[in-house]
Motif scaffolding. Structure first.
Motif, PDB file in Angstrom:
ATOM      1  N   SER A 144       0.858  -1.175   0.000  1.00 29.41           N
ATOM      2  CA  SER A 144       0.000   0.000   0.000  1.00 29.41           C
ATOM      3  C   SER A 144       0.897   1.229   0.000  1.00 29.41           C
ATOM      4  CB  SER A 144      -0.913   0.011   1.232  1.00 29.41           C
ATOM      5  OG  SER A 144      -1.788   1.105   1.172  1.00 29.41           O
ATOM      6  N   THR A 145       0.763   2.020  -1.052  1.00 32.43           N
ATOM      7  CA  THR A 145       1.650   3.178  -1.184  1.00 32.43           C
ATOM      8  C   THR A 145       0.915   4.490  -0.929  1.00 32.43           C
ATOM      9  OG1 THR A 145       1.222   3.176  -3.557  1.00 32.43           O
ATOM     10  CG2 THR A 145       3.196   2.015  -2.800  1.00 32.43           C
ATOM     11  N   GLY A 146      -0.326   4.416  -0.470  1.00 30.25           N
ATOM     12  CA  GLY A 146      -1.111   5.612  -0.176  1.00 30.25           C
ATOM     13  C   GLY A 146      -2.566   5.240   0.006  1.00 30.25           C
ATOM     14  N   ASP A 147      -3.363   6.199   0.413  1.00 29.42           N
ATOM     15  CA  ASP A 147      -4.784   5.945   0.663  1.00 29.42           C
ATOM     16  C   ASP A 147      -5.511   5.428  -0.568  1.00 29.42           C
ATOM     17  OD1 ASP A 147      -4.487   6.770   3.266  1.00 29.42           O
ATOM     18  OD2 ASP A 147      -5.352   8.758   2.947  1.00 29.42           O
ATOM     19  N   LYS A 148      -5.086   5.856  -1.737  1.00 28.50           N
ATOM     20  CA  LYS A 148      -5.789   5.528  -2.975  1.00 28.50           C
ATOM     21  C   LYS A 148      -5.012   4.568  -3.879  1.00 28.50           C
ATOM     22  CE  LYS A 148      -9.316   8.362  -2.402  1.00 28.50           C
ATOM     23  NZ  LYS A 148     -10.679   7.884  -2.292  1.00 28.50           N
ATOM     24  N   GLN A 149      -3.940   3.986  -3.356  1.00 27.45           N
ATOM     25  CA  GLN A 149      -3.142   3.066  -4.164  1.00 27.45           C
ATOM     26  C   GLN A 149      -2.963   1.742  -3.421  1.00 27.45           C
ATOM     27  OE1 GLN A 149      -1.800   6.355  -3.676  1.00 27.45           O
ATOM     28  NE2 GLN A 149      -2.816   6.930  -5.574  1.00 27.45           N
ATOM     29  N   LEU A 150      -2.873   0.687  -4.202  1.00 22.28           N
ATOM     30  CA  LEU A 150      -2.595  -0.646  -3.670  1.00 22.28           C
ATOM     31  C   LEU A 150      -1.949  -1.455  -4.776  1.00 22.28           C
ATOM     32  CD1 LEU A 150      -2.977  -2.833  -1.426  1.00 22.28           C
ATOM     33  CD2 LEU A 150      -5.151  -3.402  -2.549  1.00 22.28           C
TER      34      LEU A 150
END
Length: 179
Positions: free
Chosen positions: A122-128
């Motif tokens: 997970s590289t951020g709230d909106k990325q996976l």
């Protein structure tokens, strides 16, 4: 592969192309099972691959596209059967639960099931990023399951298949952006 997978594939074919096409797939592929599938029993993976190949010949659609469509269709069926797995989730949190929750529950019910391995970044709230690995190399099915998840949650998921086992990678790298 579990019989339920074949039953869902038969539903997909009959819902979208008619019973005549399903019958012709059976005739063309002559599966050892006789195309009689019990949900909990295990059948040769090759039977599904043969169906997809034959359906590709009939429809002109690429096998990868058919498998992707099958994944989307399967996710909607799964949701109808087990909405509790998606309760209180977002699309991202549900997808993050597949390996450690959904697959664990499937193994409890069907210990002989061969499931793919997933790891996550997970590289951020909106990325996976989902890292997929399976000797079956059904990454296009995983893509379809992801698309279906987005549809169920009414969330746009942009997917980039950055690395693929079909091109020699050790695992598939599915980079997701939740718009």
């Amino acid at each position: 592969m579990k019989g339920i997978v074949f039953n869902i594939f038969a539903d997909l074919v009959t819902d979208n192309f008619g019973m005549e096409v399903w019958d012709s797939l059976i005739q063309e592929t002559s599966p050892a099972s006789g195309a009689v599938y019990t949900s909990g029993e295990v059948y040769p993976d090759g039977e599904l691959i043969a169906y997809v190949t034959a359906l590709s010949g009939i429809t002109g659609a690429a096998p990868a596209d058919l498998v992707r469509t099958f994944g989307t269709y399967t996710m909607h069926k799964f949701y109808k059967l087990h909405p509790e797995f998606m309760a209180e989730h977002t699309a991202k949190s549900f997808l993050q639960s597949v390996h450690d929750v959904v697959h664990v529950e499937v193994k409890k019910l069907h210990p002989d099931t061969l499931l793919p391995e997933f790891a996550y970044e997970s590289t951020g709230d909106k990325q996976l990023t989902m890292l997929y690995c399976s000797p079956r190399k059904l990454c296009h099915l995983a893509e379809g399951l992801i698309v279906g998840t987005g549809e169920i949650f009414d969330e746009q998921i942009d997917l980039v298949h950055a690395e693929c086992m079909h091109q020699g990678a050790a695992q598939c790298r599915l980079e997701l952006d939740f718009a």
